[in-house]
Structures are given as structure tokens and as C-alpha cells.
Design an enzyme around this catalytic site. Sequence first.
Site, PDB file in Angstrom:
ATOM      1  N   ASP A  32       0.857  -1.197   0.000  1.00 18.70           N
ATOM      2  CA  ASP A  32       0.000   0.000   0.000  1.00 18.70           C
ATOM      3  C   ASP A  32       0.887   1.239   0.000  1.00 18.70           C
ATOM      4  O   ASP A  32       2.117   1.147   0.071  1.00 18.70           O
ATOM      5  CB  ASP A  32      -0.947  -0.017   1.227  1.00 18.70           C
ATOM      6  CG  ASP A  32      -2.271   0.687   0.908  1.00 18.70           C
ATOM      7  OD1 ASP A  32      -3.333   0.054   1.008  1.00 18.70           O
ATOM      8  OD2 ASP A  32      -2.208   1.871   0.493  1.00 18.70           O
ATOM      9  N   ASP A  50       3.529   2.591  -4.626  1.00 12.51           N
ATOM     10  CA  ASP A  50       2.652   3.607  -5.209  1.00 12.51           C
ATOM     11  C   ASP A  50       2.032   3.013  -6.477  1.00 12.51           C
ATOM     12  O   ASP A  50       2.748   2.727  -7.438  1.00 12.51           O
ATOM     13  CB  ASP A  50       3.482   4.859  -5.546  1.00 12.51           C
ATOM     14  CG  ASP A  50       2.635   5.940  -6.225  1.00 12.51           C
ATOM     15  OD1 ASP A  50       3.133   7.052  -6.405  1.00 12.51           O
ATOM     16  OD2 ASP A  50       1.457   5.639  -6.583  1.00 12.51           O
ATOM     17  N   TYR A 140     -15.624   8.570 -10.244  1.00 15.85           N
ATOM     18  CA  TYR A 140     -15.303   7.174  -9.894  1.00 15.85           C
ATOM     19  C   TYR A 140     -15.964   6.220 -10.891  1.00 15.85           C
ATOM     20  O   TYR A 140     -15.323   5.332 -11.440  1.00 15.85           O
ATOM     21  CB  TYR A 140     -15.810   6.912  -8.476  1.00 15.85           C
ATOM     22  CG  TYR A 140     -15.751   5.495  -7.998  1.00 15.85           C
ATOM     23  CD1 TYR A 140     -16.932   4.766  -7.834  1.00 15.85           C
ATOM     24  CD2 TYR A 140     -14.550   4.883  -7.682  1.00 15.85           C
ATOM     25  CE1 TYR A 140     -16.894   3.473  -7.361  1.00 15.85           C
ATOM     26  CE2 TYR A 140     -14.504   3.592  -7.213  1.00 15.85           C
ATOM     27  CZ  TYR A 140     -15.682   2.888  -7.051  1.00 15.85           C
ATOM     28  OH  TYR A 140     -15.665   1.596  -6.586  1.00 15.85           O
TER      29      TYR A 140
HETATM   30  C1  VAH Z   1     -18.604   3.485  -3.091  1.00 19.56           C
HETATM   31  N1  VAH Z   1     -18.335   1.403  -1.828  1.00 19.56           N
HETATM   32  O1  VAH Z   1     -19.553   3.718  -2.376  1.00 19.56           O
HETATM   33  C2  VAH Z   1     -18.063   2.055  -3.111  1.00 19.56           C
HETATM   34  C3  VAH Z   1     -18.749   1.245  -4.179  1.00 19.56           C
HETATM   35  C4  VAH Z   1     -20.928   0.683  -5.244  1.00 19.56           C
HETATM   36  C5  VAH Z   1     -20.249   1.430  -4.190  1.00 19.56           C
HETATM   37  O2  VAH Z   1     -18.213   1.507  -5.418  1.00 19.56           O
HETATM   38  O3  VAH Z   1     -18.093   4.323  -3.776  1.00 19.56           O
END
Ligand code: VAH
Length: 310
Positions: A32, A50, A140
Site C-alpha cells: 500500500d 505507489d 469514480y
Molecule cells: C462506493 N463502496 O460507495 C463504493 C462502491 C458501489 C459502491 O463503489 O463508492
Amino acid sequence: KILIIGAGGQIGSELTQALRAKYGNSNVIASDINYNNVALVNSGTFEILDAQDYNAIQICCKKHNVKTIYLMAALLSATGEKFPIKAWDLNTESLFHVLNLAKAKLIDKIFWPSSIAVFGPTTPKENTPQYTVMEPSTVYGITKQVGERWCEYYFNKYGVDVRSIRYPGLISWKTQPGGGTTDYAVEIYHEAIKHKKYECFLSEDSRLPMLYMDDAIKATIDLMDADAEDIKIRSSYNLAGVSFTPKEIAATITKHIPEFEISYNPDFRQQIADSWPGSINDDEARAQWNWKHQYDLDAITKDMIKHLKA
Ligand code: VAH
């Protein structure tokens, strides 16, 4: 040997324990970016690594004769909205580095986690299918969508054996999660036991797909153990467990802690949750590598409270 990148995280720490139990402590290297997870650092071979440094990963793989990598390092949905460029850089660069190590034949096999966050507001919300519209509205989710495309490309073009699961929200007691939208479903147990009350950052009827960590770890190892020719999907597999709302999970907690009280104060994470499906269809995973979840919501609550009360 197996290398886990991001071993200190919510999934990584449990994956490390499970893989060490299965393959032997000396065959699993945890890594990590820092020493924060002290228990993990002291539990076996550990390297500071990293995930954005290709040379460092390559050197680590050569040093330990690594042939399989589980890439578990990422910024999750809520953190990603606070630091979009960092999330884009970390989540995508780390994947490219690992895919390119496999393309260069330095390693043989990769696990990379995707998420239900690949789905967006225009995706069918109930029983969301494996193949459907996906217009993720979080950074994300964008990194997971583009990551899935690259995994499939590297498999088709270079024969890279990369395998992936679209995890729902994950619930576990061993490690505090960080920066997720579904993390309310972990915090609620800690708060219920400590303070017998919880102020939830999502509204009471926010239904989200969730999975107990034991089930998620089993699915991950089962997928990595499956014969390559049984794996027909090289983007990422839908995986379903239980879908519930904050009101429903609170009701199961009250059965164990009668005086528990929940209140609701939705924050910026509400619109992230609203962009995701309420339930997932995982027929392909069930058919292709006989996936089946074990823990329903009552079983999750029982196990969480048992371990957190201890
Ligand atoms: C989040 N636990 O909340 C993660 C996940 C589907 C949720 O990707 O971002």
C-alpha cells in the site's frame, strides 16, 4: 506469488487474509501507499508501493516473483467527487500499469474491481442487466467504465487474463471503509453499538445493492479460480447480493438493539446514490462460474453486531 496493491483498504485487507489462508502467507505480498493499516503491515510480507509508479510495481514483481496481481487501490465515489483529477489519475494509471505488465508477460493474471457505479441515472434501476445503458455521473464511475473497456481491449488484443467484478456496496466489520457512498451501511453498525443512534447521510428510502464482504471475497477468489474458457465476460461481471434501504437495515438492527434510533440528513452523497441502480441482475455470474451469495440482510446484521460487540 500474489501481489495485492492497495492491501490496506476495505477489500484489500480482507482479500489479503483470505489469499494468505488459501495460498500460504509467504506466497502473498501485501502493499500500500503507507503503513496506516498496522495489523496488515505486521501480518506478513508488506511493501510500500505507489500504484501510480510503473517502475516500482515492476521492481516489486521481479523482487518477489509475482505472477498474479489484485489491484485494489482506488479513490471511491464520494472522495472522487472531492478530488476528481486525483481519482482519474490514480484509478486509471494504476490499471494501465498492471495491464501493461501483463502485456509484457511479466505477470500472468489480474483481478481488477469495477463497481455498480458504472451505471448512471439513465440505466434501468431495477434488476439492472449485465448489458445496458451506462452513463455514470461520478468521476469514480467514469474511471470504472473506462477501466472495463480497457480490460476487455487488453484481453481481446493482447490475451491478457484480466478478470473483474462490479461490486455492489460492501459491508464488513474488520476494516473501516473510506470515501464510499454505501459506507453508511457500515457506519450504522458502529454507531448503533457505540451510541445507539445514527444520523444517516442518505434518505430513508435510498435502495442500493449491497453484499457482505465474506460473499464478495468468495466471489473474487471463485472468479480467479475459474477456468479461463468459462469466463465469457472480460469487461466486468454484475454481482448481486441484497438490496435494502437505510430504513430496512435500521429495522434489522433494532431487533438486536431495541433502543437504536436512526435519523436522516442527506448530504452530497444522496445524488450519487440516486444515480445508481436499486437492484442488480447477476445471471451471467451465476451461470458461468456458479456464483451465489450466502448472507441476507438479517444474517449480515447478526454477524456485524456479533463481531463489533465482541
Ligand atoms: C462506493 N463502496 O460507495 C463504493 C462502491 C458501489 C459502491 O463503489 O463508492
